[in-house]
Design an enzyme around this catalytic site. Structure first.
Site, PDB file in Angstrom:
ATOM      1  N   ARG A 120       0.823  -1.221   0.000  1.00 31.13           N
ATOM      2  CA  ARG A 120       0.000   0.000   0.000  1.00 31.13           C
ATOM      3  C   ARG A 120       0.855   1.269   0.000  1.00 31.13           C
ATOM      4  NH1 ARG A 120      -2.785   1.230   4.624  1.00 31.13           N
ATOM      5  NH2 ARG A 120      -2.809  -0.977   5.138  1.00 31.13           N
ATOM      6  N   TYR A 151     -15.958  20.424 -11.370  1.00 32.41           N
ATOM      7  CA  TYR A 151     -16.371  19.125 -11.928  1.00 32.41           C
ATOM      8  C   TYR A 151     -17.556  18.609 -11.105  1.00 32.41           C
ATOM      9  CZ  TYR A 151     -15.541  14.183 -13.208  1.00 32.41           C
ATOM     10  OH  TYR A 151     -15.645  12.897 -13.648  1.00 32.41           O
ATOM     11  N   ASP A 154      -7.841  21.838  -9.253  1.00 32.22           N
ATOM     12  CA  ASP A 154      -8.008  20.740 -10.201  1.00 32.22           C
ATOM     13  C   ASP A 154      -7.329  21.190 -11.487  1.00 32.22           C
ATOM     14  OD1 ASP A 154      -8.880  18.970 -12.180  1.00 32.22           O
ATOM     15  OD2 ASP A 154     -10.796  18.614 -11.185  1.00 32.22           O
ATOM     16  N   LYS A 189      -6.979  11.414 -17.728  1.00 35.26           N
ATOM     17  CA  LYS A 189      -7.150  12.186 -18.956  1.00 35.26           C
ATOM     18  C   LYS A 189      -5.829  12.219 -19.747  1.00 35.26           C
ATOM     19  CE  LYS A 189     -11.321  12.719 -17.506  1.00 35.26           C
ATOM     20  NZ  LYS A 189     -11.791  13.791 -16.647  1.00 35.26           N
TER      21      LYS A 189
HETATM   22  C1  LIG Z   1     -12.511  13.533 -15.364  1.00 35.36           C
HETATM   23  C2  LIG Z   1     -12.271  14.615 -14.415  1.00 35.36           C
HETATM   24  C3  LIG Z   1     -12.131  14.362 -13.054  1.00 35.36           C
HETATM   25  C4  LIG Z   1     -12.333  12.994 -12.455  1.00 35.36           C
HETATM   26  O1  LIG Z   1     -11.434  12.051 -12.874  1.00 35.36           O
HETATM   27  P1  LIG Z   1     -11.767  10.485 -12.778  1.00 35.36           P
HETATM   28  O2  LIG Z   1     -10.456   9.839 -12.988  1.00 35.36           O
HETATM   29  O3  LIG Z   1     -12.779  10.203 -13.846  1.00 35.36           O
HETATM   30  O4  LIG Z   1     -12.340  10.231 -11.413  1.00 35.36           O
HETATM   31  C5  LIG Z   1     -11.835  15.415 -12.222  1.00 35.36           C
HETATM   32  N1  LIG Z   1     -11.707  16.659 -12.697  1.00 35.36           N
HETATM   33  C6  LIG Z   1     -11.845  16.954 -13.995  1.00 35.36           C
HETATM   34  C7  LIG Z   1     -11.680  18.356 -14.436  1.00 35.36           C
HETATM   35  C8  LIG Z   1     -12.146  15.942 -14.897  1.00 35.36           C
HETATM   36  O5  LIG Z   1     -12.320  16.249 -16.186  1.00 35.36           O
END
Ligand SMILES: *Cc1c(COP(=O)(O)O)cnc(C)c1O
Length: 395
Positions: free
Chosen positions: A57, A110, A182, A207
């Protein structure tokens, strides 16, 4: 590191102690780490937070390589890994709030971030105030004695407002708040969050870091001041990632620069093309002046990517559906950042639940596209055909 960005992306996380003499760090899968002597076990326990094998972990060499790479890319003291971007956001917030606290959340966050605040944080006795992404200096009016945290997302989800992060961070720090961002859109490279005052830069590595739509992964890079608490509290929340997924995150980093450049070139070509379409009211692409906060994009960002939105003059769901169904190269999908083009539509009324105070009140449908690595002429031909069908239904 004084190297140029491209060089850095090729070399980070490839120390010989992680790669063991090959180009890429091997996938080191493990739950149990075994020790032959008491001294070995004690030494591992002492160094367990410092990239030493201790227990699965805490990570293996594959994880340490990715953590190293991300911390260097985003100029932080360390990087915590999570099984998805949402886990990175929620765990980073939970690592720093307690019952009775208040947090400031940008209204264009988000959607799951909002749902987390309105449900889980609320039940824990943590109150959330939403603020407009264009608030600037006036953020100060929302800061209370119990405000702990300022959470930003720039550009905002779906509506793409670029925020004045340095100004917001400066005011937040005057009141001893933690600033989290973010930073998924900029992939950690096109906006140097920590340099602009952010304490913890969070990404859905799902992403652009991974870049191939086949892994869920989250990262949070913290500065020296907050790294230890982020690391230990995320560990206590049980956050960890498979070695295979960490490996794919590392692989994605190697081509991040060249992919982002091509996404950005394609998306700007299409955004400019869209501005001349009679169906389009305006284009929300951070590189164009018609995007709110474009001036902050120009000042603070090093490049663009494939994700942007445009707003149509009318909202007529039947015509929108015909548009979407006609597209051949754009699939509908709740994500972005892979090599492929994607599309989603939001009718104006959907913003009633997505926004508390910064509802843009569009008259027409918002279409969000992720422009992939296909040939841009094929994408334009595809969009042209889709607009033809759209107009047929509209007439
Ligand atoms: C997709 C996304 C997330 C979440 O990511 P996951 O890996 O799908 O949980 C958070 N913030 C933004 C801006 C996103 O586009």
């Amino acid at each position: 590191m004084s190297e140029h960005n491209k060089t850095k992306l090729v070399s980070v996380g490839r120390k010989r102690k992680w790669t063991h003499g090959v180009v890429n760090p091997p996938v080191q899968r493990a739950s149990t780490v075994v020790f032959n002597t008491v001294a070995e076990k004690q030494s591992a326990a002492i160094n367990r937070t410092n990239q030493t094998l201790f227990y699965g972990r805490r990570g293996t060499h594959t994880h340490f390589a990715l953590q190293d790479a991300m911390a260097q890319i985003e100029n932080g003291a360390g990087c915590a890994l999570y099984p998805c971007g949402t886990a990175a956001i929620t765990s980073a917030i939970l690592s720093f709030v307690k019952s009775g606290d208040h947090i400031l959340m940008v209204d264009t966050c988000y959607e799951p971030t909002r749902d987390f605040c309105n449900n889980i944080l609320k039940n824990l006795g943590v109150e959330t105030t939403y603020f407009s992404p264009t608030i600037g200096q006036d953020i100060e009016q929302h800061i209370r004695p119990n405000t702990r945290l300022l959470f930003l997302e720039s550009p905002g989800s779906i509506t793409m407002e670029v925020q004045d992060v340095p100004t917001l961070s400066k005011i937040a720090h005057q009141h001893d708040l933690i600033v989290m961002l973010d930073n998924t859109w900029a992939a950690g490279v096109n906006f140097e969050a920590l340099k602009y005052g952010v304490d913890i830069s969070i990404q859905a590595a799902t992403k652009y870091i991974v870049g191939h739509s086949d892994v869920m992964l989250g990262t949070a890079v913290a500065n020296e001041k907050y790294w230890e608490q982020l690391r230990e509290h995320s560990y206590l929340l049980g956050q960890c990632v498979s070695a295979d997924d960490a490996y794919l995150g590392l692989r994605g980093i190697r081509t991040l620069d060249i992919r982002l450049r091509q996404h950005a070139e394609n998306s700007l070509t299409i955004a400019n093309w869209l501005t001349s379409r009679p169906e389009v009211d305006h284009v929300r692409h951070p590189e164009l002046p018609s995007c709110p906060g474009h001036e902050f994009f120009k000042r603070d960002f090093k490049g663009g990517n494939g994700l942007f939105s445009f707003v149509l003059k009318t909202s007529y769901p039947k015509a929108t559906n015909a548009f979407l169904d006609t597209l051949q190269h754009f699939s509908m999908g709740y994500s972005w950042g892979g090599f492929e083009s994607l599309v989603l539509a939001n009718e104006p009324k959907s913003f009633n639940s997505l926004r508390t105070i910064a509802n843009p009140n569009f008259k027409g449908t918002l279409i969000r596209v992720h422009i992939g690595l296909e040939d841009v002429d094929d994408l334009i031909a595809d969009l042209t055909a889709a607009f033809e069908k759209y107009n047929e239904v509209l007439d």
